[in-house]
Design a protein around this motif. Structure first.
Motif, PDB file in Angstrom:
ATOM      1  N   SER A  28      10.811   1.229   0.530  1.00 14.93           N
ATOM      2  CA  SER A  28       9.777   0.265   0.134  1.00 14.93           C
ATOM      3  C   SER A  28       8.521   0.995  -0.333  1.00 14.93           C
ATOM      4  O   SER A  28       7.839   0.529  -1.247  1.00 14.93           O
ATOM      5  N   SER A  29       8.215   2.145   0.274  1.00 15.23           N
ATOM      6  CA  SER A  29       7.057   2.929  -0.169  1.00 15.23           C
ATOM      7  C   SER A  29       7.271   3.475  -1.574  1.00 15.23           C
ATOM      8  O   SER A  29       6.359   3.466  -2.395  1.00 15.23           O
ATOM      9  N   THR A  63       9.190   2.175  -3.876  1.00 19.74           N
ATOM     10  CA  THR A  63       9.124   1.026  -4.781  1.00 19.74           C
ATOM     11  C   THR A  63       7.682   0.590  -4.999  1.00 19.74           C
ATOM     12  O   THR A  63       7.264   0.338  -6.135  1.00 19.74           O
ATOM     13  N   ALA A  64       6.899   0.513  -3.922  1.00 21.35           N
ATOM     14  CA  ALA A  64       5.502   0.097  -4.033  1.00 21.35           C
ATOM     15  C   ALA A  64       4.708   1.065  -4.897  1.00 21.35           C
ATOM     16  O   ALA A  64       3.882   0.648  -5.722  1.00 21.35           O
ATOM     17  N   ARG A  65       4.951   2.354  -4.742  1.00 19.48           N
ATOM     18  CA  ARG A  65       4.233   3.340  -5.552  1.00 19.48           C
ATOM     19  C   ARG A  65       4.613   3.235  -7.022  1.00 19.48           C
ATOM     20  O   ARG A  65       3.768   3.329  -7.905  1.00 19.48           O
ATOM     21  N   GLU A 105       5.674   0.534  -8.531  1.00 18.37           N
ATOM     22  CA  GLU A 105       5.085  -0.708  -9.025  1.00 18.37           C
ATOM     23  C   GLU A 105       3.599  -0.552  -9.287  1.00 18.37           C
ATOM     24  O   GLU A 105       3.070  -1.079 -10.269  1.00 18.37           O
ATOM     25  N   GLU A 106       2.898   0.177  -8.411  1.00 20.47           N
ATOM     26  CA  GLU A 106       1.470   0.434  -8.599  1.00 20.47           C
ATOM     27  C   GLU A 106       1.228   1.177  -9.913  1.00 20.47           C
ATOM     28  O   GLU A 106       0.335   0.838 -10.684  1.00 20.47           O
TER      29      GLU A 106
END
Length: 138
Positions: free
Chosen positions: A60-61, A63-65, A67-68
């Protein structure tokens, strides 16, 4: 001769290379800016490199990075290279593929969430080869 004169007058930025026979080198972006040519977003090809420490979890980290980086991209991210490895680990398949694609000229910009993602120490030694391929961070 005109470009040389403008360089001497300080109207165009340049750098000097070589010790025995120094030569002026001009960056294409500086010349475009001087001439009033705006860079086209079509010419900007962005990729992202994301990395987390540890070998499991953290998906998830990652993916979040990614996406950011995509949200703040000027032209859209065409590829995300990812690694699950600590900053001191040598074996990184994502970083190796990124370097390979940089050498092949597949992109012009590497996006990072933090400058130290490629390595905890000596980031300049890693980013220097990318810059020579025309892929600078952004």
């Amino acid at each position: 001769m005109t470009l040389r004169r403008w360089a001497i007058e300080g109207r165009v930025r340049f750098r000097v290379v070589g010790d025995q026979q120094p030569e002026r080198r001009f960056d294409e972006r500086d010349l475009d800016a001087f001439a009033g040519v705006l860079p086209s977003e079509r010419d900007r090809v962005e990729v992202a490199y994301v990395q987390v420490s540890g070998s499991s979890g953290h998906e998830s980290s990652l993916t979040a990075r990614a996406e950011e980086l995509a949200r703040t991209s000027a032209s859209g991210i065409i590829c995300v290279y990812a690694d699950r490895a600590g900053g001191l680990r040598k074996s990184r398949p994502g970083w190796a593929k990124l370097r390979e694609d940089a050498a092949a000229g597949k992109f012009t910009v590497v996006r990072l969430t933090h400058e130290d993602r490629p390595a905890r120490f000596g980031v300049g030694w890693l980013t220097m080869p990318l810059a020579t391929c025309g892929s600078a961070g952004g």
